[in-house]
Design an enzyme around this catalytic site. Structure first.
Site, PDB file in Angstrom:
ATOM      1  N   ASN A  91     -18.760   4.913  -1.719  1.00 59.31           N
ATOM      2  CA  ASN A  91     -18.667   6.339  -1.388  1.00 59.31           C
ATOM      3  C   ASN A  91     -19.791   7.073  -2.136  1.00 59.31           C
ATOM      4  O   ASN A  91     -19.769   7.159  -3.355  1.00 59.31           O
ATOM      5  CB  ASN A  91     -17.279   6.831  -1.826  1.00 59.31           C
ATOM      6  N   HIS A  95     -17.529  10.963   6.736  1.00 61.59           N
ATOM      7  CA  HIS A  95     -17.889  10.748   5.328  1.00 61.59           C
ATOM      8  C   HIS A  95     -17.262   9.413   4.913  1.00 61.59           C
ATOM      9  O   HIS A  95     -16.089   9.152   5.206  1.00 61.59           O
ATOM     10  CB  HIS A  95     -17.336  11.897   4.484  1.00 61.59           C
ATOM     11  N   CYS A  98     -17.877  15.958  -1.346  1.00 61.96           N
ATOM     12  CA  CYS A  98     -18.013  15.060  -0.181  1.00 61.96           C
ATOM     13  C   CYS A  98     -18.384  15.820   1.091  1.00 61.96           C
ATOM     14  O   CYS A  98     -19.024  15.257   1.980  1.00 61.96           O
ATOM     15  CB  CYS A  98     -16.718  14.303   0.054  1.00 61.96           C
TER      16      CYS A  98
HETATM   17  O1  UT7 Z   1     -14.490  10.989  -1.036  1.00 59.33           O
HETATM   18  C1  UT7 Z   1     -13.252  11.605  -1.129  1.00 59.33           C
HETATM   19  C2  UT7 Z   1     -12.654  11.225  -2.391  1.00 59.33           C
HETATM   20  N1  UT7 Z   1     -11.872  10.071  -2.527  1.00 59.33           N
HETATM   21  C3  UT7 Z   1     -11.086   9.472  -1.604  1.00 59.33           C
HETATM   22  O2  UT7 Z   1     -11.055   9.740  -0.452  1.00 59.33           O
HETATM   23  C4  UT7 Z   1     -10.156   8.417  -2.167  1.00 59.33           C
HETATM   24  C5  UT7 Z   1      -8.812   8.407  -1.492  1.00 59.33           C
HETATM   25  N2  UT7 Z   1      -7.897   7.460  -2.150  1.00 59.33           N
HETATM   26  C6  UT7 Z   1      -8.086   6.129  -2.123  1.00 59.33           C
HETATM   27  O3  UT7 Z   1      -9.023   5.662  -1.510  1.00 59.33           O
HETATM   28  C7  UT7 Z   1      -7.063   5.251  -2.815  1.00 59.33           C
HETATM   29  O4  UT7 Z   1      -6.031   6.042  -3.349  1.00 59.33           O
HETATM   30  C8  UT7 Z   1      -7.683   4.364  -3.942  1.00 59.33           C
HETATM   31  C9  UT7 Z   1      -8.540   3.284  -3.328  1.00 59.33           C
HETATM   32  C10 UT7 Z   1      -8.482   5.210  -4.891  1.00 59.33           C
HETATM   33  C11 UT7 Z   1      -6.589   3.691  -4.788  1.00 59.33           C
HETATM   34  O5  UT7 Z   1      -5.752   2.960  -3.967  1.00 59.33           O
HETATM   35  P1  UT7 Z   1      -4.162   3.109  -4.109  1.00 59.33           P
HETATM   36  O6  UT7 Z   1      -3.577   2.183  -3.160  1.00 59.33           O
HETATM   37  O7  UT7 Z   1      -3.840   4.561  -3.957  1.00 59.33           O
HETATM   38  O8  UT7 Z   1      -3.920   2.596  -5.590  1.00 59.33           O
HETATM   39  P2  UT7 Z   1      -3.207   3.312  -6.815  1.00 59.33           P
HETATM   40  O9  UT7 Z   1      -4.142   4.247  -7.497  1.00 59.33           O
HETATM   41  O10 UT7 Z   1      -1.874   3.839  -6.405  1.00 59.33           O
HETATM   42  O11 UT7 Z   1      -2.967   2.091  -7.783  1.00 59.33           O
HETATM   43  C12 UT7 Z   1      -2.158   0.968  -7.379  1.00 59.33           C
HETATM   44  C13 UT7 Z   1      -2.260  -0.095  -8.466  1.00 59.33           C
HETATM   45  C14 UT7 Z   1      -1.990   0.438  -9.869  1.00 59.33           C
HETATM   46  O12 UT7 Z   1      -1.343  -0.574 -10.586  1.00 59.33           O
HETATM   47  P3  UT7 Z   1       0.260  -0.551 -10.792  1.00 59.33           P
HETATM   48  O13 UT7 Z   1       0.546   0.740 -11.492  1.00 59.33           O
HETATM   49  O14 UT7 Z   1       0.838  -0.604  -9.415  1.00 59.33           O
HETATM   50  O15 UT7 Z   1       0.507  -1.761 -11.603  1.00 59.33           O
HETATM   51  C15 UT7 Z   1      -3.370   0.613 -10.442  1.00 59.33           C
HETATM   52  O16 UT7 Z   1      -3.396   0.508 -11.842  1.00 59.33           O
HETATM   53  O17 UT7 Z   1      -3.582  -0.640  -8.486  1.00 59.33           O
HETATM   54  C16 UT7 Z   1      -4.114  -0.521  -9.818  1.00 59.33           C
HETATM   55  N3  UT7 Z   1      -5.549  -0.298  -9.705  1.00 59.33           N
HETATM   56  C17 UT7 Z   1      -6.454  -1.290  -9.666  1.00 59.33           C
HETATM   57  N4  UT7 Z   1      -6.317  -2.625  -9.744  1.00 59.33           N
HETATM   58  C18 UT7 Z   1      -7.440  -3.353  -9.667  1.00 59.33           C
HETATM   59  C19 UT7 Z   1      -6.204   0.887  -9.589  1.00 59.33           C
HETATM   60  N5  UT7 Z   1      -7.522   0.678  -9.482  1.00 59.33           N
HETATM   61  C20 UT7 Z   1      -7.696  -0.665  -9.532  1.00 59.33           C
HETATM   62  C21 UT7 Z   1      -8.838  -1.482  -9.460  1.00 59.33           C
HETATM   63  N6  UT7 Z   1      -8.669  -2.820  -9.530  1.00 59.33           N
HETATM   64  N7  UT7 Z   1     -10.081  -0.993  -9.318  1.00 59.33           N
END
Ligand code: UT7
Length: 348
Positions: free
Chosen positions: A305, A275, A114
């Site tokens: 992204n 970014h 990134c």
């Molecule tokens: O470019 C630099 C690289 N990347 C970043 O900067 C990303 C930084 N991180 C993020 O943007 C966030 O952490 C995400 C958007 C990737 C994820 O959001 P989060 O609030 O951290 O979600 P999580 O991974 O903790 O997941 C929460 C829940 C989980 O379900 P349970 O275990 O609570 O039942 C996941 O299974 O959301 C679920 N989940 C989804 N549900 C629907 C994860 N991805 C999805 C999805 N659709 N696409």
């Protein structure tokens, strides 16, 4: 000593639009979840065949070269940033050189994910300052769609990313106070495995908790095995929360560092182009630095992204929309896998 300026910018995004609802055809997700967590509404995906990281980079490069009022024949160095190269090796720099019919100029590939474009810009700036080159083409391009896991298993990663390319031409300037004022580069490899694509790689995954099984042979066979494909470890891995937590600290830190170095403050900033990792991260930075809405540029809603391409796409789009005027103070900042992060402060 010369100072460098961005003489022209360009970008290219593929024509294929995939909305959040379109992704529900492949995985268990929803428009509501994606928008609420990331701000993304849609992204572009390259044609599966015919369009690559290099071809997209060339499209962006052509526009940047034209806008810089120069020609491909005048480019004297190429820097190409990507995490999704056409080949494991060689890198995209030489492929772009060939595709654009350039002379036997140097081509450097940057793999800082990134923050790749910021690193590339910083290197270009040093070469211009010393007088070694006069027309450097800097490209950031990504074709994520070829390698993501579009099943429910990979949804936390695959809904975020999009394809596209951005480019800039750097030239020396004699106008005092104009151009790149300073660049700031950082890294911390402590959490290298928290956002990574482990394979194909020369470690063969030997340091990972979930080690793969390698073929029973004396040499070779560790780069990619069937098990890696079957269990999904061949796909990019991201501990989203760990990345998020670090990003919201390091982004403001490096932006403030760039301002401080130039004895400027956030009040002097005309436009911050972060970014495009996640709209929530951008909003967090804005709040933390006390910036107004018109001081921060976001386009992640449309493109997702695009990693190394996101800063140059956003920069070119902001410029097209008339949001960058001569004399403006612009800060480019990025954070991503590695972790690596950086900023560039520019007087337009
Ligand atoms: O470019 C630099 C690289 N990347 C970043 O900067 C990303 C930084 N991180 C993020 O943007 C966030 O952490 C995400 C958007 C990737 C994820 O959001 P989060 O609030 O951290 O979600 P999580 O991974 O903790 O997941 C929460 C829940 C989980 O379900 P349970 O275990 O609570 O039942 C996941 O299974 O959301 C679920 N989940 C989804 N549900 C629907 C994860 N991805 C999805 C999805 N659709 N696409």
């Amino acid at each position: 000593m010369f100072q460098s300026k961005i003489a022209g910018m360009g970008y290219y995004v593929p024509k294929n639009v995939y909305t959040n609802n379109d992704l529900t055809r492949f995985m268990d997700t929803s428009d509501e979840w994606i928008q609420e967590r990331t701000g993304i509404k849609e992204r572009r995906f390259a044609d599966r065949i015919g369009e690559t990281t290099t071809t997209m980079g060339c499209q962006a490069a052509k526009q940047a070269i034209e806008r810089a009022g120069t020609t491909a024949a005048d480019i004297d160095f190429i820097i190409f940033a990507t995490l999704s190269p056409d080949y494991y090796f060689p890198g995209c720099g030489v492929l772009l050189q060939r595709e654009m019919g350039m002379g036997e100029i140097g081509a450097l590939d940057i793999r800082n994910q990134c923050s790749g474009f910021i690193y590339a810009l910083s290197i270009a700036d040093q070469f211009i300052k010393t007088g070694m080159y006069k027309n450097i083409l800097v490209v950031g391009s990504e074709k994520h769609s070829f390698a993501l896991d579009f099943s429910t298993r990979g949804r936390n990663v695959s809904v975020i990313f999009g394809d596209g390319a951005g480019a800039a031409v750097l030239q020396p300037t004699t106008q005092a106070g104009q151009g790149i004022l300073s660049t700031h580069l950082h890294s911390d490899g402590q959490d290298a495995e928290k956002l990574a694509m482990y394979y194909p790689g020369a470690s063969g995954g030997q340091f990972l908790e979930n080690q793969p099984t390698w073929p029973d042979q004396e040499l070779g066979g560790m780069l990619m095995t069937k098990k890696m494909l079957d269990d999904g470890t061949a796909f990019p891995y991201m501990d989203g929360q760990a990345v998020f937590k670090k990003a919201v600290v390091k982004f403001p830190e490096v932006i403030e560092e760039s301002l401080r170095r130039n004895e400027l403050t956030t009040a002097d900033l005309d436009l911050l182009i972060p970014h495009q990792a996640n709209l929530r991260i951008s909003q967090f930075i804005q709040k933390r630095l006390g910036l107004k809405d018109d001081q921060v540029f976001n386009n992640i809603q449309k493109y997702g992204n695009t990693t190394a391409a996101s800063v140059p796409i956003a920069l070119a789009e902001a410029w097209e929309e008339g949001k960058i005027k001569p004399g403006d103070l612009i800060c480019l900042a990025a954070f991503g896998a590695g972790f690596t992060w950086g900023a560039a402060l520019i007087r337009w």
